[in-house]
Design an enzyme around this catalytic site. Structure first.
Site, PDB file in Angstrom:
ATOM      1  CB  ALA A  71      -0.929  -0.005   1.218  1.00  0.00           C
ATOM      2  CG  ASP A  72       3.400   2.156   3.255  1.00  0.00           C
ATOM      3  OD1 ASP A  72       3.599   3.158   3.949  1.00  0.00           O
ATOM      4  OD2 ASP A  72       2.784   1.161   3.663  1.00  0.00           O
TER       5      ASP A  72
END
Length: 416
Positions: free
Chosen positions: A179-180
């Site tokens: 996600a990052d």
């Protein structure tokens, strides 16, 4: 082990840099913000990592055999300013730097930076053209705004984990900061759009509200539309696909694996011929993609049996000859030894104070006229403090005084 055989490059501090006139203050920690600024730094932006003098960015603590490999990769081409802006003197210096910056990136829980005296109103007063990127788990507004938002929570709550894994086992989180990473790439794109607004349209700066949740949600495909259409929550398929077949990872006779994706009709037909089963082309159970998906429990064992009767090399040779989209499942050892990796220079080797040579990924986007470059290694904490503060005419005596108070750390560049 350290990239022997990879293309050896050296750092080129004077390489042409298409973003050389862009100055970025990176107040973020860990992955998403570092990926945002990593992309910009690779193309020459002056990325100044503003770090706590006592320990620096938490990414420095992600260590393998006591080497901060994450930091070395994602802080390349950046400079380090070790500055405690919770101190009034440090805050004043940061605002002076914001006045000459183009972009500021932060990932505090929404509201915290405002309470520290660095809200958008203060920043825009110092620099009306500043682009302020605010990264958070859930966004700057809404009921979750004040909730900590690590990527693992986002990957679970976005619906990714429930799609990932096998139907008879629990949902699976990714083994990396997915996600990052995705958020970081969105952030770099958003910054370039905002810079165009400032530079071409003559606009003012603006706030970019960038959430890990919405970034992750955007890459999951039409899951909401599919649910609205069918009312069904899709099952986990492992390495299979719920929309095309055959598609899976198969074990070969030598215990090695190949990945196959026959997602086009012509590819499925080539596959059936290659495994000696041209009859499957006209078999109603496998004649169309929809039929193959519906009968995947019958089809997949047929393909798996062919793989199990051949070594990986044999299977790859058969499918390459037939023009079927198949490839080996590689681990880092395979990649380091791959002629493709070496000739493409997808991985390169750079000088490193700890490892001698440091293998890392090359710049993915190869621009023919304005390429990126490896200008400098990831900095030691505070290695550039003095040089950066000279940009705003801070006297050496002031630097020494603030360092003695713990507001700054000014480390010589060759010190750890």
């Amino acid at each position: 082990m350290t990239g022997a055989g990879l293309h050896e490059k050296r750092y080129e501090p004077d390489a042409p840099a298409p973003l050389k006139d862009i100055r970025v203050l990176d107040l973020s920690r860990l992955v998403a913000g570092n990926v945002v600024t990593h992309v910009l730094a690779d193309f020459g932006a002056d990325v100044i990592k503003v770090e706590n003098p006592r320990g620096g960015d938490d990414l420095r603590n992600w260590r393998v055999e006591d080497i901060a490999t994450h930091w070395k990769v994602y802080a390349r081409n950046k400079r380090s300013l070790a500055l405690d802006y919770r101190d009034a003197a440090g805050l004043a210096l940061l605002l002076r730097l914001a006045a000459i910056a183009d972009v500021l990136v932060e990932n505090f829980i929404p509201g915290k930076l405002d309470r520290m005296g660095l809200g958008p109103d203060v920043l825009f007063a110092a620099n009306p053209r500043l682009i302020v990127v605010r990264i958070s788990g859930w966004g700057q507004t809404g009921p979750f705004a004040g909730k900590p938002g690590f990527g693992s929570l986002v990957e679970a709550m976005s619906g990714f984990a429930t799609m990932n894994g096998f139907p008879d086992r629990p949902p699976v989180l990714p083994p990396l900061a997915l996600a990052d990473m995705i958020t970081g790439l969105y952030g770099a794109t958003a910054i370039m759009i905002a810079l165009r607004h400032v530079e071409v349209a003559g606009g003012a700066g603006q706030v970019i509200d960038l959430s890990l949740f919405e970034s992750m949600l955007s890459v999951l495909g039409p899951q909401a539309a599919n649910y609205a259409l069918t009312g069904k929550v899709p099952a986990r398929h492992g390495s299979r696909s719920g929309t095309t077949a055959p598609r899976n990872v198969y074990c070969c006779a030598d215990g090695k694996y190949v990945a196959l994706s026959a997602s086009m009709q012509v590819m499925a037909e080539r596959l059936f011929r290659a495994i000696g089963r041209p009859d499957l082309i006209t078999d109603p159970r496998f004649a169309t993609n929809s039929a193959r998906v519906a009968n995947n429990d019958i089809l997949d064992p047929i393909v798996a049996a062919f793989m199990a009767a051949h070594t990986q090399a044999e299977a790859l040779a058969v499918f390459e000859q037939a023009g079927v989209t198949v490839g080996p499942v590689c681990d880092p050892a395979d990649l380091m030894d791959s002629p493709f990796i070496r000739e493409r220079e997808a991985l390169i080797s750079l000088p490193d104070a700890d490892m001698g040579r440091l293998p890392m990924h090359n710049i993915p986007a190869r621009l023919s006229a304005t390429p990126g470059a490896m200008a400098r290694p990831a900095p030691a904490l505070g290695a550039d403090t003095a040089a950066i503060l000279r940009l705003i005419d801070v006297e050496p005596g002031t630097i020494e005084t603030l360092q003695a108070r713990g507001v700054l750390k000014a480390t010589a560049p060759d010190q750890p």
